[in-house]
Design an enzyme around this catalytic site. Structure first.
Site, PDB file in Angstrom:
ATOM      1  N   GLY A 161       0.932  -1.289   0.155  1.00 43.52           N
ATOM      2  CA  GLY A 161       0.081  -0.005  -0.022  1.00 43.52           C
ATOM      3  C   GLY A 161       0.775   1.109  -0.247  1.00 43.52           C
ATOM      4  N   CYS A 162       0.239   2.460  -0.351  1.00 43.96           N
ATOM      5  CA  CYS A 162       1.098   3.630  -0.533  1.00 43.96           C
ATOM      6  C   CYS A 162       1.600   4.206   0.976  1.00 43.96           C
ATOM      7  CB  CYS A 162       0.075   4.582  -0.970  1.00 43.96           C
ATOM      8  SG  CYS A 162      -1.426   4.864  -0.401  1.00 43.96           S
ATOM      9  N   TYR A 163       0.411   4.231   1.973  1.00 43.55           N
ATOM     10  CA  TYR A 163       1.037   4.610   3.174  1.00 43.55           C
ATOM     11  C   TYR A 163       1.986   3.694   3.823  1.00 43.55           C
ATOM     12  CZ  TYR A 163      -2.974   8.005   3.248  1.00 43.55           C
ATOM     13  OH  TYR A 163      -3.753   9.097   3.327  1.00 43.55           O
ATOM     14  N   THR A 179       4.211   1.694   2.422  1.00 39.64           N
ATOM     15  CA  THR A 179       5.573   1.856   1.700  1.00 39.64           C
ATOM     16  C   THR A 179       6.107   3.139   2.293  1.00 39.64           C
ATOM     17  OG1 THR A 179       4.795   1.194  -0.228  1.00 39.64           O
ATOM     18  CG2 THR A 179       6.581   2.555  -0.587  1.00 39.64           C
ATOM     19  N   GLY A 180       5.670   4.178   2.437  1.00 35.96           N
ATOM     20  CA  GLY A 180       6.480   5.443   3.187  1.00 35.96           C
ATOM     21  C   GLY A 180       6.676   5.239   4.663  1.00 35.96           C
TER      22      GLY A 180
END
Length: 322
Positions: A116-118, A120-121
């Site tokens: 997921g995007c969140y 990943t960060g």
């Protein structure tokens, strides 16, 4: 030599369209598409899913599970972009830079889940510190993050775009807002499992009135530790962890040139790339630090990561198409 065949199941969605756009111009692979009239035809989908080298699933969770059930060939590799399998046994988590050896796991797997995007960060910031013992696994982690409205998919994109068109560029009714206030965001389990933390992080996401881009912030109250690391030590640990990586970049410590007007960290600066940038800010006097990841929620947070994983699964240079 035959080109590897790729089928994007769900290519009409936000992530599917982005992946298709990235792959369509390549001459080293063959994209297989389904007729629009047959996208919900299980028999036709099963036929295509079992006829390719890699199937990329860009579907809601339940539809992704259905697609996996349609695959009966052990020769077909599956890359799933939904949340359905990110913590499932038998699936390899598709964050190549997360651990030493993760690339090899992705390359050898039949089933790979795209992060997921969140997460990943978040993982780009926290995983190195837990893995190296810089922070204890019991450290209480809070995440504050903001994404562009494209992270909400077609419905939210249409809402914002429609308002912008009607108001001729004016900001929307909801220029900034936090959500997930029941503390049950679907990304938390993924963050917890792959971070090495003993307990789930407290995660508060937000959406801003910009189309794409993302900032993931993790404040570190280092004064709670008996022997806290300095901000520079934290930075060095993360930089060493990602040394030589192309798509995870650790920004120099205390470099004001990285900030807009020397003050602001812009959420959109790496849009259109497959890069996640990691920043470390610290004050040793107050024993406080802040980790920030900046990425394109549609790039390294979705379609870019999928193309990177696809390349690894096919044994190709992972920067192809990126």
């Amino acid at each position: 030599m035959n080109k590897p065949k790729i089928f994007i199941d769900g290519e009409a969605g936000t992530t599917g369209l982005q992946i298709y756009s990235r792959l369509n111009e390549r001459d080293d692979i063959e994209l297989v598409s389904i007729a629009a009239s047959k996208r919900k035809d299980a028999d036709e989908r099963a036929k295509l899913l079992n006829s390719v080298d890699v199937a990329i699933l860009c579907l809601p969770d339940d539809a992704a599970r259905e697609a996996v059930s349609l695959v009966n060939s052990s020769q077909v590799k599956i890359l799933d972009a939904s949340t359905a399998y990110r913590t499932a046994q038998g699936w390899v988590y598709g964050f190549p830079e997360m651990n030493p050896g993760q690339r090899e796991k992705i390359a050898n797997a039949q089933f790979v889940s795209n992060p997921g995007c969140y997460p990943t960060g978040f993982l780009a910031c926290v995983r190195p510190l837990i893995a190296q013992g810089i922070l204890p696994s019991s450290f209480p982690i809070t995440i504050n993050a903001v994404s562009g409205y494209s992270g909400g998919g077609k419905s939210l994109i249409q809402k914002y775009d429609s308002f912008h068109e009607q108001q001729k560029g004016a900001t929307s009714d909801y220029p900034f807002g936090i959500y997930g206030l029941q503390f049950g965001h679907k990304h938390v389990k993924e963050m917890h499992q792959h971070s090495g933390l003993a307990s789930p992080p407290l995660f508060i996401p937000a959406v801003g009135d910009f189309e794409q881009g993302m900032l993931v912030q993790i404040p570190l109250p280092l004064w709670t530790l008996d022997n806290p690391p300095s901000g520079e030590e934290i930075h060095q640990a993360i930089a060493q962890y990602y040394q030589g990586e192309k798509f995870v970049q650790v920004a120099p410590f205390k470099d004001p040139s990285l900030l807009r007007d020397g003050t602001f960290l812009d959420a959109t600066a790496v849009n259109g790339t497959n890069i996640v940038q990691v920043f470390v800010f610290g004050n040793d006097n107050t024993k406080e630090a802040l980790l920030v990841a900046r990425l394109d929620n549609l790039g390294k947070g979705a379609s870019g990561a999928a193309v990177q994983n696809l390349n690894i699964m096919l044994g190709l240079p992972e920067e192809l198409g990126l």
